[in-house]
Scaffold this active site. Structure first.
Site, PDB file in Angstrom:
ATOM      1  N   ASP A   7      48.800  48.626  42.210  1.00 47.16           N
ATOM      2  CA  ASP A   7      47.652  47.720  42.303  1.00 47.16           C
ATOM      3  C   ASP A   7      46.926  48.037  43.611  1.00 47.16           C
ATOM      4  O   ASP A   7      47.406  47.713  44.696  1.00 47.16           O
ATOM      5  CB  ASP A   7      48.173  46.276  42.275  1.00 47.16           C
ATOM      6  CG  ASP A   7      47.062  45.249  42.480  1.00 47.16           C
ATOM      7  OD1 ASP A   7      45.934  45.639  42.820  1.00 47.16           O
ATOM      8  OD2 ASP A   7      47.347  44.045  42.310  1.00 47.16           O
TER       9      ASP A   7
ATOM     10  N   LYS B  22      35.792  43.585  45.702  1.00 51.05           N
ATOM     11  CA  LYS B  22      36.377  43.511  47.043  1.00 51.05           C
ATOM     12  C   LYS B  22      35.921  44.703  47.899  1.00 51.05           C
ATOM     13  O   LYS B  22      36.267  44.803  49.069  1.00 51.05           O
ATOM     14  CB  LYS B  22      37.897  43.485  46.951  1.00 51.05           C
ATOM     15  CG  LYS B  22      38.425  42.246  46.223  1.00 51.05           C
ATOM     16  CD  LYS B  22      39.930  42.227  46.205  1.00 51.05           C
ATOM     17  CE  LYS B  22      40.503  41.378  45.095  1.00 51.05           C
ATOM     18  NZ  LYS B  22      40.410  39.941  45.290  1.00 51.05           N
TER      19      LYS B  22
ATOM     20  N   CYS C 258      47.174  33.198  44.449  1.00 50.23           N
ATOM     21  CA  CYS C 258      47.622  33.862  43.202  1.00 50.23           C
ATOM     22  C   CYS C 258      48.923  34.628  43.439  1.00 50.23           C
ATOM     23  O   CYS C 258      49.104  35.748  42.938  1.00 50.23           O
ATOM     24  CB  CYS C 258      46.553  34.808  42.653  1.00 50.23           C
ATOM     25  SG  CYS C 258      45.021  33.986  42.255  1.00 50.23           S
TER      26      CYS C 258
ATOM     27  N   HIS D 151      50.481  40.028  43.276  1.00 53.04           N
ATOM     28  CA  HIS D 151      49.478  39.069  42.787  1.00 53.04           C
ATOM     29  C   HIS D 151      49.839  38.739  41.331  1.00 53.04           C
ATOM     30  O   HIS D 151      50.415  39.566  40.624  1.00 53.04           O
ATOM     31  CB  HIS D 151      48.123  39.768  42.862  1.00 53.04           C
ATOM     32  CG  HIS D 151      46.931  38.927  42.542  1.00 53.04           C
ATOM     33  ND1 HIS D 151      46.554  38.631  41.257  1.00 53.04           N
ATOM     34  CD2 HIS D 151      46.000  38.349  43.341  1.00 53.04           C
ATOM     35  CE1 HIS D 151      45.447  37.904  41.284  1.00 53.04           C
ATOM     36  NE2 HIS D 151      45.085  37.710  42.536  1.00 53.04           N
TER      37      HIS D 151
ATOM     38  N   GLN E 273      43.575  45.647  47.073  1.00 55.30           N
ATOM     39  CA  GLN E 273      43.383  45.332  48.495  1.00 55.30           C
ATOM     40  C   GLN E 273      43.439  46.583  49.361  1.00 55.30           C
ATOM     41  O   GLN E 273      43.255  46.495  50.575  1.00 55.30           O
ATOM     42  CB  GLN E 273      44.454  44.330  48.969  1.00 55.30           C
ATOM     43  CG  GLN E 273      44.419  43.000  48.264  1.00 55.30           C
ATOM     44  CD  GLN E 273      43.212  42.138  48.653  1.00 55.30           C
ATOM     45  OE1 GLN E 273      42.518  42.414  49.624  1.00 55.30           O
ATOM     46  NE2 GLN E 273      42.961  41.096  47.884  1.00 55.30           N
TER      47      GLN E 273
HETATM   48  N1  PLP Z   1      45.688  42.229  42.782  1.00 57.79           N
HETATM   49  C1  PLP Z   1      45.474  41.842  44.046  1.00 57.79           C
HETATM   50  C2  PLP Z   1      46.410  42.317  45.122  1.00 57.79           C
HETATM   51  C3  PLP Z   1      44.405  41.009  44.348  1.00 57.79           C
HETATM   52  O1  PLP Z   1      44.204  40.620  45.609  1.00 57.79           O
HETATM   53  C4  PLP Z   1      43.542  40.585  43.313  1.00 57.79           C
HETATM   54  C5  PLP Z   1      42.423  39.666  43.593  1.00 57.79           C
HETATM   55  O2  PLP Z   1      42.499  38.785  44.412  1.00 57.79           O
HETATM   56  C6  PLP Z   1      43.794  41.027  42.014  1.00 57.79           C
HETATM   57  C7  PLP Z   1      44.877  41.840  41.785  1.00 57.79           C
HETATM   58  C8  PLP Z   1      42.938  40.619  40.860  1.00 57.79           C
HETATM   59  O3  PLP Z   1      41.680  41.208  40.963  1.00 57.79           O
HETATM   60  P1  PLP Z   1      40.522  40.821  39.937  1.00 57.79           P
HETATM   61  O4  PLP Z   1      40.546  39.328  39.820  1.00 57.79           O
HETATM   62  O5  PLP Z   1      39.307  41.339  40.585  1.00 57.79           O
HETATM   63  O6  PLP Z   1      40.805  41.488  38.662  1.00 57.79           O
END
Ligand code: PLP
Length: 421
Positions: free
Chosen positions: A215, A241, A379, A138, A218
């Site tokens: 990360d 999430k 993203c 992401h 998910q």
């Molecule tokens: N990393 C992953 C794999 C994500 O799916 C997301 C959100 O869609 C994020 C990071 C970013 O999360 P946040 O916007 O809640 O900080």
């Protein structure tokens, strides 16, 4: 415990045994609504998850009975609010199987990764150093490393994926050269659903002395996690999430890193003593929590953890695997439909395209049928570049979805396809 005191005794409790999924679904009031005159099918769970009654009730109860700032007041409300906030940290720590004093509460994964980038990487990286990231990250796990690389003279190296959406592990291990100081990798891909073998990846990285950032955005809503067993250095999670309010999340880090890292932002709460001659910082994790946090949000995160545990993470993972298998079969039966990401180990995310139809048109027409899916680049521009497509449609499932919704989604998609193709 003040945090439980704010919960209504009549709120749903599941016992984690044989789960009544219809009862679980009834805990999510938003799912009862209609969109464009059709019953809502919410398949955008990878974007944000819906909230169950105990989480919604916790917000109301906090503001009715407990609202005060944390760690600043000796009065009863201040003490209760602080206990509720710290109680949420303890619950999340237990849920992730990490120490609470190694868990920094923050606004989400984006903040958590930036904290590592600016507090751990920026002071350490030098010209010639490399940050290794995977192709399926992401943007939240790419852009902070690019920003830090620009400022330090380090470079960002990409670990490629295989056509089915798995990480190319051999290439990844080959890329772990002595120049690599940090590896940033997602546990579960938000576009492909691929579940990466992060434990083995971190073991290989440790052999090369590479610090690892995982990360977990998910992963945490879908898998029973044991972060301590993964063996990473940093693990980032986001609350919204996993049934919790927006603006909540956490960074877990090994204590020695938290001790060595300078604060990322300064202000109240993160200090022991301030004078114009100098400031003595608070101990971690509070050293990284400047300013008034999202107290109500974290109370909600504690309620979300209670809720997920009452349903049972093993039950949730099994239920979602069943829904994923059903949805995959239903989509594969649609002519001209191509799925991106077919790794054997997958979470409930299906990205797809239909020959002759644009992703945004598909998503817009599905919305008119009551089906909420995401379209676009999710993203993850570099990942879509790998597949040579400008956008995909993404249907992402959660345990409160139903088999009947999958049938309605597939029927809506057939109808929409006929209109477009
Ligand atoms: N990393 C992953 C794999 C994500 O799916 C997301 C959100 O869609 C994020 C990071 C970013 O999360 P946040 O916007 O809640 O900080």
């Amino acid at each position: 415990m003040p945090q439980t005191a704010v919960h209504d005794a009549a709120l749903p409790v599941h016992d984690g045994g044989e789960v009544d999924w219809a009862r679980v679904r009834a805990d999510f009031p938003l799912l009862m609504r209609e969109v464009h005159g059709k019953p809502l099918v919410y398949f955008d769970n990878a974007n944000t998850g819906q909230k169950p009654l105990p989480v919604i009730a916790s917000q109301d109860a906090f503001y009715r009975r407990q609202n005060a700032n944390v760690s600043r007041a000796v009065h009863a409300l201040g003490t209760e609010a602080t206990e509720a906030y710290e109680g949420a940290r303890n619950k999340l720590a237990r849920f992730l199987n990490v120490r609470a004093d190694e868990l920094v509460l923050c606004s989400g994964t984006t903040f958590a990764i930036n904290l590592v980038a600016y507090s751990w990487a920026l002071p350490r990286l030098k010209p010639g150093d490399v940050v290794l990231v995977s192709r399926m990250e992401h943007h939240a796990n790419i852009v902070p490393w690019q920003l830090v690389a620009q400022r330090t003279g380090a470079t960002v190296r990409v670990a490629e994926i295989l056509p089915d959406g798995r990480l190319d592990l051999e290439a990844l291990y080959r890329a772990m050269t002595p120049q690599v100081k940090l590896l940033a990798v997602t546990h579960v891909s938000n576009v492909l659903g691929t579940i990466n073998p992060v434990r083995e990846i971190c073991r290989q990285a440790r052999r090369h002395g590479i610090v690892t950032v995982v990360d977990g955005s998910q992963a945490v809503p879908h898998l029973k996690l044991d972060v301590a067993a993964i063996g990473c250095d940093f693990y980032a999670v986001t609350g919204h999430k996993m049934c919790a309010p927006t603006g909540t999340g956490a960074l877990w880090a090994r204590r020695e890193h938290l001790e060595a890292m300078p604060p990322f932002i300064g202000g109240g709460e993160m200090i022991k003593e301030v004078s114009f001659e100098g400031t003595v910082f608070n101990d971690p994790p509070h050293k990284f929590e400047a300013g008034t946090p999202n107290i109500a949000g974290f109370v909600g995160l504690g309620a979300a953890v209670d809720y997920l545990e009452s349903v049972g993470m093993d039950n949730i993972a099994a239920r979602e695997a069943e829904l994923l298998a059903h949805a995959t079969r239903a989509l594969q039966a649609i002519p001209g439909l191509r799925i991106f990401g077919t790794a054997p180990d997958k979470a409930g995310v299906i990205s797809f395209l239909v020959d002759g139809a644009h992703a945004h048109d598909l998503a817009t027409l599905l919305d008119l049928e009551g089906v909420a899916v995401r379209s676009g680049q999710h993203c993850a521009h570099p990942l879509l570049q790998f597949f040579g497509v400008a956008a995909t449609v993404r249907a992402s499932l959660a345990f409160y979805n139903t088999h009947e919704e999958i049938e309605r989604f597939a029927a809506a998609l057939r109808k929409v396809r006929q209109l477009l193709c």
